[in-house]
Design an enzyme around this catalytic site. Structure first.
Site, short mmCIF file in Angstrom:
data_model
loop_
_atom_site.label_atom_id
_atom_site.label_comp_id
_atom_site.label_asym_id
_atom_site.label_seq_id
_atom_site.Cartn_x
_atom_site.Cartn_y
_atom_site.Cartn_z
N LYS A 43 39.43 -26.01 58.00
CA LYS A 43 38.92 -27.27 57.44
C LYS A 43 37.59 -27.60 58.11
CE LYS A 43 38.53 -31.42 55.63
NZ LYS A 43 38.16 -31.60 54.21
N CYS A 128 29.04 -31.61 51.72
CA CYS A 128 30.17 -32.52 51.52
C CYS A 128 29.73 -33.72 50.68
CB CYS A 128 30.75 -33.00 52.84
SG CYS A 128 32.08 -34.19 52.52
C1 DHB Z 1 35.09 -32.79 51.95
C2 DHB Z 1 34.78 -32.35 50.70
C3 DHB Z 1 33.92 -31.33 50.57
O1 DHB Z 1 33.60 -30.85 49.35
C4 DHB Z 1 33.37 -30.73 51.69
O2 DHB Z 1 32.51 -29.74 51.55
C5 DHB Z 1 33.69 -31.16 52.93
C6 DHB Z 1 34.57 -32.20 53.06
C7 DHB Z 1 35.97 -33.92 52.12
O3 DHB Z 1 35.88 -34.87 51.34
O4 DHB Z 1 36.73 -33.93 53.09
#
Ligand code: DHB
Length: 309
Positions: A43, A128
């Site tokens: 993550k 993100c």
């Molecule tokens: C999240 C979503 C994304 O597309 C990303 O690249 C990183 C984080 C999120 O909302 O946590």
């Protein structure tokens, strides 16, 4: 049949999770590591633990998903410790995803990785879409260039960037020109298609809470956009820069198409979220069936060989 090399490591197949799905905790990561996936990514980590946006923040739709997670994660140390521990135990190829909440945090995160004993790959997430008030770095070309220029003054380990989708040929040209200046290991296209809006018609209401219901789209909706980005970057990037294709993988045919457009590895997000880690066994089987039908015995037989008319 599906074997592929990445940084001189032989993977059993080209499939991975897309960062964000099934990779928040060490338990989920262990499940990926022991699944049929060829590799996995953690993550996206920020410096500190983050709670993320209020729930509901992820919603499965018939044709995909919409999410506005807001970068919930356990902080860089949690994931860095995990991959280092696995590395000490002999793990060969791992992907650690990171992003900073500011320019300086990005630099600090990468310095920490550089100074650590981690030898795997870093996936630098420049895309993100879900943190209120924070535009995506990779939609700011000048900032992306400046940031990468600074990163490569000190960062010498394998690193790739995760990009948002682009929709304009001039943007493919401009971003590729910037990326080609740097010794990137790979480019990962695409992150979710940012800020869609999905509506529950019966309730006449949005389905996720953050940002009035706006969120990143994944799944079937986004395959043509993902394929276009993989293809456009494969045509423009230095051959030394590999491509990870992400977006719209539901079945083996979708993986075949990503590879046909030039993807070296292929990541699965929405469908992994819907089906769990057993999806990788199904997808590898389906990809082999497509290849057999077409008479191909290795991924190199068709990688990047999309025909034009
Ligand atoms: C999240 C979503 C994304 O597309 C990303 O690249 C990183 C984080 C999120 O909302 O946590």
């Amino acid at each position: 049949m599906l074997k592929t090399n990445f940084l001189d490591v032989e993977l059993s197949n080209p499939l991975m999770n897309a960062s964000g799905v099934h990779c928040m905790t060490t338990k989920e990561l262990d499940e990926l590591a022991t699944s049929e996936a060829g590799a996995f990514v953690t993550k996206t980590a920020t410096r500190d633990y983050r709670e993320g946006n209020p729930e509901p923040r992820y919603y499965d739709t018939a044709l995909g998903s919409i999410n506005s997670m807001g970068l919930p994660n356990n902080g860089l140390d949690y994931y860095l410790d995990y991959v280092i521990e696995r590395q000490r135990a002999g793990a060969k190829l791992q992907f650690l995803s990171v992003t900073g909440m500011s320019y300086d945090e990005n630099i600090a995160l990468l310095k920490k990785i550089q100074e650590s004993e981690y030898e795997g790959v870093t996936e630098f997430n420049l895309s993100c879409p879900n943190v209120p008030g924070k535009p995506q770095i990779a939609y700011d070309f000048e900032l992306t260039d400046k940031l990468l220029a600074e990163v490569f003054t000190f960062f010498t380990k394998p690193i790739g960037v995760k990009l948002p989708p682009y929709f304009d040929i001039a943007h493919f040209d401009e971003m590729a020109k910037i990326l080609n200046k740097y010794p990137l290991t790979y480019v990962n296209s695409v992150n979710s298609v940012g800020n869609g809006l999905y509506i529950d018609l019966d309730k006449e209401q949005v389905v996720i809470k953050p940002k009035g219901g706006f969120g990143g789209l994944g799944g079937e909706y986004i395959k043509p956009t993902a394929l276009a980005n993989v293809r456009a970057f494969r045509e423009r990037l230095n051959p030394s820069i590999k491509i990870i294709g992400t977006g719209g993988v539901i079945n083996g045919k979708d993986i075949f198409e990503h590879i046909l457009c030039g993807a070296d590895l292929v990541q699965v997000g929405t469908t992994l979220h819907k089906e769990g880690v057993s999806v990788f066994a199904r997808l590898t089987k389906e990809l082999q069936e497509v290849m057999k039908e077409k008479g191909y015995s290795s991924l190199d037989d068709f990688r990047g060989k999309l025909k034009v008319i």
